[in-house]
Design a protein around this motif. Structure first.
Motif, PDB file in Angstrom:
ATOM      1  N   ALA A 145      16.347 -42.779  37.465  1.00 43.78           N
ATOM      2  CA  ALA A 145      17.421 -42.601  36.480  1.00 43.78           C
ATOM      3  C   ALA A 145      18.796 -42.716  37.135  1.00 43.78           C
ATOM      4  CB  ALA A 145      17.268 -41.247  35.784  1.00 43.78           C
ATOM      5  N   ILE A 146      18.956 -42.081  38.310  1.00 44.70           N
ATOM      6  CA  ILE A 146      20.237 -42.147  39.016  1.00 44.70           C
ATOM      7  C   ILE A 146      20.522 -43.575  39.470  1.00 44.70           C
ATOM      8  CG2 ILE A 146      21.473 -41.385  41.086  1.00 44.70           C
ATOM      9  CD1 ILE A 146      19.960 -38.731  40.865  1.00 44.70           C
ATOM     10  N   ALA A 147      19.491 -44.277  39.954  1.00 43.84           N
ATOM     11  CA  ALA A 147      19.673 -45.646  40.426  1.00 43.84           C
ATOM     12  C   ALA A 147      20.067 -46.576  39.282  1.00 43.84           C
ATOM     13  CB  ALA A 147      18.395 -46.140  41.101  1.00 43.84           C
ATOM     14  N   PHE A 148      19.475 -46.373  38.097  1.00 47.34           N
ATOM     15  CA  PHE A 148      19.870 -47.192  36.949  1.00 47.34           C
ATOM     16  C   PHE A 148      21.320 -46.923  36.568  1.00 47.34           C
ATOM     17  CE2 PHE A 148      15.417 -48.263  35.961  1.00 47.34           C
ATOM     18  CZ  PHE A 148      15.595 -49.571  35.494  1.00 47.34           C
ATOM     19  N   ALA A 149      21.711 -45.669  36.594  1.00 49.19           N
ATOM     20  CA  ALA A 149      23.106 -45.332  36.289  1.00 49.19           C
ATOM     21  C   ALA A 149      24.045 -45.991  37.301  1.00 49.19           C
ATOM     22  CB  ALA A 149      23.286 -43.813  36.301  1.00 49.19           C
ATOM     23  N   ASP A 150      23.636 -45.988  38.568  1.00 54.89           N
ATOM     24  CA  ASP A 150      24.443 -46.634  39.604  1.00 54.89           C
ATOM     25  C   ASP A 150      24.558 -48.128  39.346  1.00 54.89           C
ATOM     26  OD1 ASP A 150      25.667 -46.563  42.432  1.00 54.89           O
ATOM     27  OD2 ASP A 150      24.087 -48.063  42.626  1.00 54.89           O
ATOM     28  N   GLY A 151      23.493 -48.735  38.811  1.00 53.65           N
ATOM     29  CA  GLY A 151      23.521 -50.166  38.527  1.00 53.65           C
ATOM     30  C   GLY A 151      24.539 -50.524  37.468  1.00 53.65           C
ATOM     31  N   PHE A 152      24.745 -49.633  36.506  1.00 48.65           N
ATOM     32  CA  PHE A 152      25.767 -49.888  35.489  1.00 48.65           C
ATOM     33  C   PHE A 152      27.169 -49.801  36.087  1.00 48.65           C
ATOM     34  CE2 PHE A 152      22.395 -48.848  32.388  1.00 48.65           C
ATOM     35  CZ  PHE A 152      22.583 -49.902  31.505  1.00 48.65           C
ATOM     36  N   LEU A 153      27.343 -48.886  37.043  1.00 48.28           N
ATOM     37  CA  LEU A 153      28.667 -48.696  37.637  1.00 48.28           C
ATOM     38  C   LEU A 153      28.957 -49.702  38.746  1.00 48.28           C
ATOM     39  CD1 LEU A 153      28.625 -44.794  37.906  1.00 48.28           C
ATOM     40  CD2 LEU A 153      29.886 -46.179  36.235  1.00 48.28           C
ATOM     41  N   HIS A 154      27.905 -50.117  39.470  1.00 49.07           N
ATOM     42  CA  HIS A 154      28.082 -51.018  40.611  1.00 49.07           C
ATOM     43  C   HIS A 154      27.029 -52.122  40.532  1.00 49.07           C
ATOM     44  CE1 HIS A 154      29.528 -47.004  41.931  1.00 49.07           C
ATOM     45  NE2 HIS A 154      30.537 -47.713  42.399  1.00 49.07           N
ATOM     46  N   PRO A 155      27.297 -53.210  39.793  1.00 50.33           N
ATOM     47  CA  PRO A 155      26.325 -54.302  39.677  1.00 50.33           C
ATOM     48  C   PRO A 155      25.962 -54.868  41.043  1.00 50.33           C
ATOM     49  CG  PRO A 155      28.133 -54.580  38.116  1.00 50.33           C
ATOM     50  CD  PRO A 155      28.536 -53.487  39.047  1.00 50.33           C
ATOM     51  N   ALA A 156      24.696 -55.295  41.183  1.00 48.31           N
ATOM     52  CA  ALA A 156      24.251 -55.891  42.437  1.00 48.31           C
ATOM     53  C   ALA A 156      24.984 -57.200  42.686  1.00 48.31           C
ATOM     54  CB  ALA A 156      22.742 -56.149  42.381  1.00 48.31           C
ATOM     55  N   PRO A 157      25.230 -57.569  43.956  1.00 46.22           N
ATOM     56  CA  PRO A 157      25.879 -58.838  44.273  1.00 46.22           C
ATOM     57  C   PRO A 157      25.121 -60.005  43.641  1.00 46.22           C
ATOM     58  CG  PRO A 157      25.697 -57.468  46.233  1.00 46.22           C
ATOM     59  CD  PRO A 157      24.916 -56.779  45.166  1.00 46.22           C
ATOM     60  N   GLY A 158      25.848 -60.915  43.000  1.00 44.43           N
ATOM     61  CA  GLY A 158      25.232 -62.061  42.351  1.00 44.43           C
ATOM     62  C   GLY A 158      25.000 -61.851  40.869  1.00 44.43           C
ATOM     63  N   SER A 159      25.043 -60.610  40.414  1.00 43.66           N
ATOM     64  CA  SER A 159      24.881 -60.333  38.995  1.00 43.66           C
ATOM     65  C   SER A 159      26.192 -60.617  38.284  1.00 43.66           C
ATOM     66  CB  SER A 159      24.476 -58.870  38.777  1.00 43.66           C
ATOM     67  OG  SER A 159      23.255 -58.587  39.410  1.00 43.66           O
ATOM     68  N   THR A 160      26.115 -61.315  37.156  1.00 38.53           N
ATOM     69  CA  THR A 160      27.331 -61.632  36.410  1.00 38.53           C
ATOM     70  C   THR A 160      27.746 -60.496  35.488  1.00 38.53           C
ATOM     71  OG1 THR A 160      25.996 -62.699  34.685  1.00 38.53           O
ATOM     72  CG2 THR A 160      26.799 -64.094  36.477  1.00 38.53           C
ATOM     73  N   SER A 161      26.873 -59.512  35.293  1.00 42.43           N
ATOM     74  CA  SER A 161      27.202 -58.375  34.442  1.00 42.43           C
ATOM     75  C   SER A 161      26.314 -57.200  34.827  1.00 42.43           C
ATOM     76  CB  SER A 161      26.962 -58.713  32.961  1.00 42.43           C
ATOM     77  OG  SER A 161      25.578 -58.870  32.704  1.00 42.43           O
ATOM     78  N   THR A 162      26.714 -56.017  34.366  1.00 45.93           N
ATOM     79  CA  THR A 162      25.885 -54.842  34.626  1.00 45.93           C
ATOM     80  C   THR A 162      24.532 -54.986  33.950  1.00 45.93           C
ATOM     81  OG1 THR A 162      26.875 -53.713  32.723  1.00 45.93           O
ATOM     82  CG2 THR A 162      27.860 -53.307  34.890  1.00 45.93           C
ATOM     83  N   TRP A 163      24.511 -55.648  32.787  1.00 43.09           N
ATOM     84  CA  TRP A 163      23.243 -55.798  32.075  1.00 43.09           C
ATOM     85  C   TRP A 163      22.295 -56.721  32.831  1.00 43.09           C
ATOM     86  CZ3 TRP A 163      21.875 -52.474  28.627  1.00 43.09           C
ATOM     87  CH2 TRP A 163      22.853 -51.797  27.884  1.00 43.09           C
ATOM     88  N   GLN A 164      22.827 -57.760  33.466  1.00 40.29           N
ATOM     89  CA  GLN A 164      21.970 -58.660  34.237  1.00 40.29           C
ATOM     90  C   GLN A 164      21.345 -57.926  35.418  1.00 40.29           C
ATOM     91  OE1 GLN A 164      23.537 -61.751  36.976  1.00 40.29           O
ATOM     92  NE2 GLN A 164      22.564 -63.220  35.602  1.00 40.29           N
ATOM     93  N   GLY A 165      22.173 -57.168  36.145  1.00 43.91           N
ATOM     94  CA  GLY A 165      21.649 -56.405  37.270  1.00 43.91           C
ATOM     95  C   GLY A 165      20.632 -55.375  36.831  1.00 43.91           C
ATOM     96  N   THR A 166      20.901 -54.717  35.693  1.00 40.52           N
ATOM     97  CA  THR A 166      19.967 -53.706  35.191  1.00 40.52           C
ATOM     98  C   THR A 166      18.653 -54.343  34.771  1.00 40.52           C
ATOM     99  OG1 THR A 166      21.819 -52.342  34.429  1.00 40.52           O
ATOM    100  CG2 THR A 166      19.655 -51.880  33.485  1.00 40.52           C
ATOM    101  N   ALA A 167      18.705 -55.569  34.248  1.00 45.08           N
ATOM    102  CA  ALA A 167      17.468 -56.284  33.901  1.00 45.08           C
ATOM    103  C   ALA A 167      16.641 -56.531  35.155  1.00 45.08           C
ATOM    104  CB  ALA A 167      17.798 -57.604  33.206  1.00 45.08           C
ATOM    105  N   GLY A 168      17.306 -56.891  36.251  1.00 45.21           N
ATOM    106  CA  GLY A 168      16.601 -57.078  37.513  1.00 45.21           C
ATOM    107  C   GLY A 168      15.990 -55.780  38.009  1.00 45.21           C
ATOM    108  N   ASP A 169      16.738 -54.673  37.885  1.00 48.39           N
ATOM    109  CA  ASP A 169      16.219 -53.357  38.275  1.00 48.39           C
ATOM    110  C   ASP A 169      14.994 -52.998  37.432  1.00 48.39           C
ATOM    111  OD1 ASP A 169      18.353 -53.241  40.015  1.00 48.39           O
ATOM    112  OD2 ASP A 169      19.533 -51.867  38.763  1.00 48.39           O
ATOM    113  N   ALA A 170      15.081 -53.266  36.124  1.00 45.86           N
ATOM    114  CA  ALA A 170      13.970 -52.944  35.218  1.00 45.86           C
ATOM    115  C   ALA A 170      12.732 -53.761  35.576  1.00 45.86           C
ATOM    116  CB  ALA A 170      14.381 -53.204  33.770  1.00 45.86           C
TER     117      ALA A 170
END
Length: 311
Positions: A145-170
């Motif tokens: 849960a904390i890691a997903f929240a972090d993904g919204f605040l700090h998208p992974a390098p290469g992600s064009t949006s927080t949602w894209q990075g979160t999709a990768g996390d999911a």
């Protein structure tokens, strides 16, 4: 089917411990290797080639040892299901790594032991969870849960949006679910009595067909300029990970207590995060490091030797 009793497994000795540490390092580097080949090979094609090469190698190895693979043993249905689930895991990993970082992927993927413990608790007799394991699962899921929240605040390098990075996390978490489901199917079906090489061939062979079919169906067949790094990365995945490391793991399981070996799984995300930071230059936020610590602690508690039956 042989009715010969299996030899009693023993606690890991120095050899087993060193091999387990090496295996965890090998598995932790896998996400970096996939990233290294992404520039040349589309993800699903890369995954399909990996499984195909490993299938051929395992088949040749079993032939050289005279292992009977096609004897009727009621494993076909469960073997095909295990292969489908194994293929689903790598669809999630390879597609997920195009959306999120290797460091995040390895942490999310290695929540699998927690899902595995839940599945075994429900479907396999003698695998009921103890209190310390429930605590471990709670810590690991809190870390997710904390890691997903972090993904919204700090998208992974290469992600064009927080949602894209979160999709990768999911996809990383879903890959862990598929991995856990594969293990539960193996433990709760006739595959539990099959040879390790036959079980591995089911997973690799079926996944190769699924992954290559998906690659063609989704148009992921165009190969870009092939580099030495891409070829080395693909060879590492197929030969070192899917062939050598899996066979070594199964060899260890025939001689040592599975409960004592599985506790080392918490080392894999540590190695994976380290490789991602050092080799790929990926950054870590304080929030994600806290989340990773919770997940790793949870994995260690879930695999606590006192909470498992001798295997």
């Amino acid at each position: 089917m042989s009715t010969t009793a299996l030899p009693l497994r023993r606690a890991p000795d120095a050899t087993a411990i060193l091999l387990m540490i090496a295996l965890c390092a090998v598995w932790g580097f896998q996400q970096v290797a996939i990233k290294g080949a992404n520039a040349s090979f589309p993800p699903l094609l890369q995954a399909g080639i990996r499984s195909t090469i490993a299938t051929v190698l395992v088949w040749l190895w079993t032939r050289s040892r005279g292992v009977a693979l096609f004897r009727s043993d009621d494993t076909l249905a469960s073997g095909l299901l295990a292969g489908v689930l194994f293929g689903g895991e790598f669809v999630c990993i390879f597609l997920g790594l195009t959306l999120t970082s290797a460091t995040r992927m390895v942490v999310f993927l290695y929540t699998a032991p927690c899902f595995m413990a839940l599945g075994l608790h429900w479907f396999v007799a003698g695998e009921k969870l103890k209190r310390v394991q429930w605590v471990g699962i709670a810590l690991a899921f809190g870390g997710i849960a904390i890691a997903f929240a972090d993904g919204f605040l700090h998208p992974a390098p290469g992600s064009t949006s927080t949602w894209q990075g979160t999709a990768g996390d999911a996809l990383g978490v879903l890959g862990g679910v598929f991995w856990a489901a594969t293990t539960v199917v193996i433990r709760a079906s006739p595959l539990a009595r099959a040879t390790a090489s036959k079980t591995l061939l089911y997973q690799l062979g079926v996944s190769a067909i699924i992954l290559l079919a998906l690659a063609f169906a989704m148009g992921q067949t165009h190969v870009n300029t092939i580099t030495v790094t891409a070829v080395a990365s693909l060879a590492y995945q197929a030969i070192v990970v899917a062939f050598l490391s899996y066979l070594t793991w199964f060899w260890l399981l025939t001689r040592y207590m599975a409960s004592r070996l599985s506790v080392f799984s918490f080392l894999t995300p540590i190695f994976g995060v380290g490789f991602g930071v050092v080799l790929l230059g990926e950054s870590l936020t304080t929030r994600f490091m806290v989340a990773s610590a919770l997940v790793v602690t949870g994995i260690a508690l879930v695999n606590a030797p006192a909470g498992r039956r001798r295997a």
